[in-house]
Scaffold this motif. Structure first.
Motif, mmCIF file in Angstrom:
data_model
loop_
_atom_site.group_PDB
_atom_site.id
_atom_site.type_symbol
_atom_site.label_atom_id
_atom_site.label_comp_id
_atom_site.label_asym_id
_atom_site.label_seq_id
_atom_site.Cartn_x
_atom_site.Cartn_y
_atom_site.Cartn_z
ATOM 1 N N ARG A 45 5.008 -5.508 -33.884
ATOM 2 C CA ARG A 45 6.326 -4.961 -34.210
ATOM 3 C C ARG A 45 6.525 -5.013 -35.742
ATOM 4 O O ARG A 45 6.313 -6.037 -36.374
ATOM 5 N N GLU A 46 6.956 -3.884 -36.298
ATOM 6 C CA GLU A 46 7.034 -3.714 -37.743
ATOM 7 C C GLU A 46 8.475 -3.509 -38.193
ATOM 8 O O GLU A 46 9.226 -2.740 -37.572
ATOM 9 N N PHE A 47 8.861 -4.146 -39.275
ATOM 10 C CA PHE A 47 10.185 -3.963 -39.845
ATOM 11 C C PHE A 47 10.326 -2.559 -40.418
ATOM 12 O O PHE A 47 9.446 -2.097 -41.140
ATOM 13 N N VAL A 48 11.450 -1.902 -40.136
ATOM 14 C CA VAL A 48 11.699 -0.559 -40.630
ATOM 15 C C VAL A 48 12.868 -0.543 -41.610
ATOM 16 O O VAL A 48 12.741 -0.082 -42.735
ATOM 17 N N ALA A 49 14.032 -1.042 -41.172
ATOM 18 C CA ALA A 49 15.220 -0.972 -42.022
ATOM 19 C C ALA A 49 16.240 -2.008 -41.578
ATOM 20 O O ALA A 49 16.266 -2.421 -40.418
ATOM 21 N N PHE A 50 17.092 -2.412 -42.530
ATOM 22 C CA PHE A 50 18.113 -3.435 -42.288
ATOM 23 C C PHE A 50 19.409 -3.025 -42.955
ATOM 24 O O PHE A 50 19.391 -2.416 -44.038
ATOM 25 N N ILE A 51 20.535 -3.371 -42.320
ATOM 26 C CA ILE A 51 21.834 -3.166 -42.943
ATOM 27 C C ILE A 51 22.712 -4.364 -42.617
ATOM 28 O O ILE A 51 22.736 -4.839 -41.488
ATOM 29 N N ASN A 52 23.416 -4.877 -43.622
ATOM 30 C CA ASN A 52 24.233 -6.060 -43.384
ATOM 31 C C ASN A 52 25.530 -5.672 -42.691
ATOM 32 O O ASN A 52 25.836 -4.499 -42.524
ATOM 33 N N TRP A 53 26.311 -6.679 -42.288
ATOM 34 C CA TRP A 53 27.473 -6.365 -41.466
ATOM 35 C C TRP A 53 28.547 -5.649 -42.267
ATOM 36 O O TRP A 53 29.327 -4.894 -41.693
ATOM 37 N N GLU A 54 28.574 -5.878 -43.592
ATOM 38 C CA GLU A 54 29.559 -5.162 -44.393
ATOM 39 C C GLU A 54 29.158 -3.712 -44.628
ATOM 40 O O GLU A 54 29.987 -2.900 -45.027
ATOM 41 N N GLY A 55 27.874 -3.413 -44.429
ATOM 42 C CA GLY A 55 27.395 -2.063 -44.645
ATOM 43 C C GLY A 55 27.097 -1.725 -46.082
ATOM 44 O O GLY A 55 26.831 -0.557 -46.402
ATOM 45 N N ASP A 56 27.094 -2.708 -46.980
ATOM 46 C CA ASP A 56 26.891 -2.414 -48.395
ATOM 47 C C ASP A 56 25.532 -2.867 -48.907
ATOM 48 O O ASP A 56 25.232 -2.723 -50.098
ATOM 49 N N THR A 57 24.706 -3.409 -48.045
ATOM 50 C CA THR A 57 23.364 -3.844 -48.429
ATOM 51 C C THR A 57 22.366 -3.353 -47.392
ATOM 52 O O THR A 57 22.576 -3.531 -46.187
ATOM 53 N N SER A 58 21.301 -2.722 -47.863
ATOM 54 C CA SER A 58 20.252 -2.243 -46.955
ATOM 55 C C SER A 58 18.881 -2.571 -47.532
ATOM 56 O O SER A 58 18.745 -2.849 -48.722
ATOM 57 N N ASP A 59 17.902 -2.541 -46.664
ATOM 58 C CA ASP A 59 16.535 -2.836 -47.064
ATOM 59 C C ASP A 59 15.625 -1.995 -46.192
ATOM 60 O O ASP A 59 15.945 -1.737 -45.021
ATOM 61 N N TYR A 60 14.483 -1.574 -46.735
ATOM 62 C CA TYR A 60 13.563 -0.707 -46.020
ATOM 63 C C TYR A 60 12.139 -1.211 -46.136
ATOM 64 O O TYR A 60 11.753 -1.773 -47.170
ATOM 65 N N GLY A 61 11.386 -0.975 -45.089
ATOM 66 C CA GLY A 61 9.973 -1.248 -45.162
ATOM 67 C C GLY A 61 9.297 -0.302 -46.136
ATOM 68 O O GLY A 61 9.747 0.835 -46.324
ATOM 69 N N ASP A 62 8.215 -0.742 -46.750
ATOM 70 C CA ASP A 62 7.555 0.055 -47.781
ATOM 71 C C ASP A 62 7.086 1.407 -47.245
ATOM 72 O O ASP A 62 7.105 2.400 -47.965
ATOM 73 N N SER A 63 6.684 1.453 -45.984
ATOM 74 C CA SER A 63 6.118 2.683 -45.439
ATOM 75 C C SER A 63 7.175 3.757 -45.173
ATOM 76 O O SER A 63 6.833 4.922 -44.974
ATOM 77 N N VAL A 64 8.451 3.391 -45.164
ATOM 78 C CA VAL A 64 9.501 4.359 -44.867
ATOM 79 C C VAL A 64 10.474 4.550 -46.011
ATOM 80 O O VAL A 64 11.353 5.434 -45.954
ATOM 81 N N LYS A 65 10.343 3.767 -47.053
ATOM 82 C CA LYS A 65 11.279 3.820 -48.179
ATOM 83 C C LYS A 65 11.282 5.227 -48.798
ATOM 84 O O LYS A 65 10.236 5.812 -49.047
ATOM 85 N N GLY A 66 12.477 5.758 -49.008
ATOM 86 C CA GLY A 66 12.611 7.096 -49.567
ATOM 87 C C GLY A 66 12.627 8.195 -48.526
ATOM 88 O O GLY A 66 12.955 9.345 -48.845
ATOM 89 N N ARG A 67 12.270 7.864 -47.283
ATOM 90 C CA ARG A 67 12.243 8.872 -46.210
ATOM 91 C C ARG A 67 13.285 8.585 -45.131
ATOM 92 O O ARG A 67 13.813 9.504 -44.505
ATOM 93 N N PHE A 68 13.564 7.300 -44.886
ATOM 94 C CA PHE A 68 14.483 6.903 -43.828
ATOM 95 C C PHE A 68 15.773 6.361 -44.453
ATOM 96 O O PHE A 68 15.750 5.747 -45.519
ATOM 97 N N THR A 69 16.888 6.546 -43.746
ATOM 98 C CA THR A 69 18.173 6.032 -44.190
ATOM 99 C C THR A 69 18.903 5.391 -43.019
ATOM 100 O O THR A 69 19.088 6.034 -41.976
ATOM 101 N N ILE A 70 19.313 4.139 -43.205
ATOM 102 C CA ILE A 70 20.047 3.419 -42.172
ATOM 103 C C ILE A 70 21.546 3.485 -42.482
ATOM 104 O O ILE A 70 21.943 3.458 -43.651
ATOM 105 N N SER A 71 22.357 3.588 -41.449
ATOM 106 C CA SER A 71 23.807 3.652 -41.646
ATOM 107 C C SER A 71 24.498 3.094 -40.412
ATOM 108 O O SER A 71 23.864 2.931 -39.362
ATOM 109 N N ARG A 72 25.782 2.829 -40.538
ATOM 110 C CA ARG A 72 26.530 2.359 -39.379
ATOM 111 C C ARG A 72 27.928 2.958 -39.407
ATOM 112 O O ARG A 72 28.476 3.221 -40.472
#
Length: 122
Positions: A45-72
């Motif tokens: 299992r590989e990490f893809v993306a993360f978003i904190n509960w406030e929605g103001d901090t996100s993080d992406y795996g290197d293989s998807v950075k610039g292509r994927f966007t996480i939102s809530r």
């Protein structure tokens, strides 16, 4: 009781786009940090993306950075992953997760969905 349900997976050609979503049927995740992981055939299992509960901090795996966007969307109680410029190597089952136990890139979360299949054809 919180229950995560993913939707939106499917088959797409390389270079195309797809959006997967996760809903908490118990509507209890508003204050939870959340993430997407994926697991391809025969892979860990590989990490893809993360978003904190406030929605103001996100993080992406290197293989998807610039292509994927996480939102809530707090009003709808959903979290989504917009995937653009998809590649065959993005083919995997995508899982949403909530309530990280430790480091958010590690697949250790209290809540997991059942997963949704994303297949990218070449």
């Amino acid at each position: 009781q919180a229950q995560l349900v993913e939707s939106g997976g499917g088959l797409v050609q390389a270079g195309g786009s797809l959006r997967v979503s996760c809903v908490d049927s118990g509507r209890t995740f508003v204050h939870d940090s959340m993430a997407w992981f994926r697991q391809g055939p025969g892979k860990e299992r590989e990490f893809v993306a993360f978003i904190n509960w406030e929605g103001d901090t996100s993080d992406y795996g290197d293989s998807v950075k610039g292509r994927f966007t996480i939102s809530r969307d707090y009003a709808e109680g959903t979290m989504s992953l917009q995937m653009n410029s998809l590649k065959p190597e993005d083919t995997a089952v995508y899982f949403c997760a909530a309530q990280p136990i430790g480091y958010h890139r590690d697949p250790e979360y209290h809540l997991w969905g059942q997963g949704t299949q994303v297949t990218v054809s070449s």
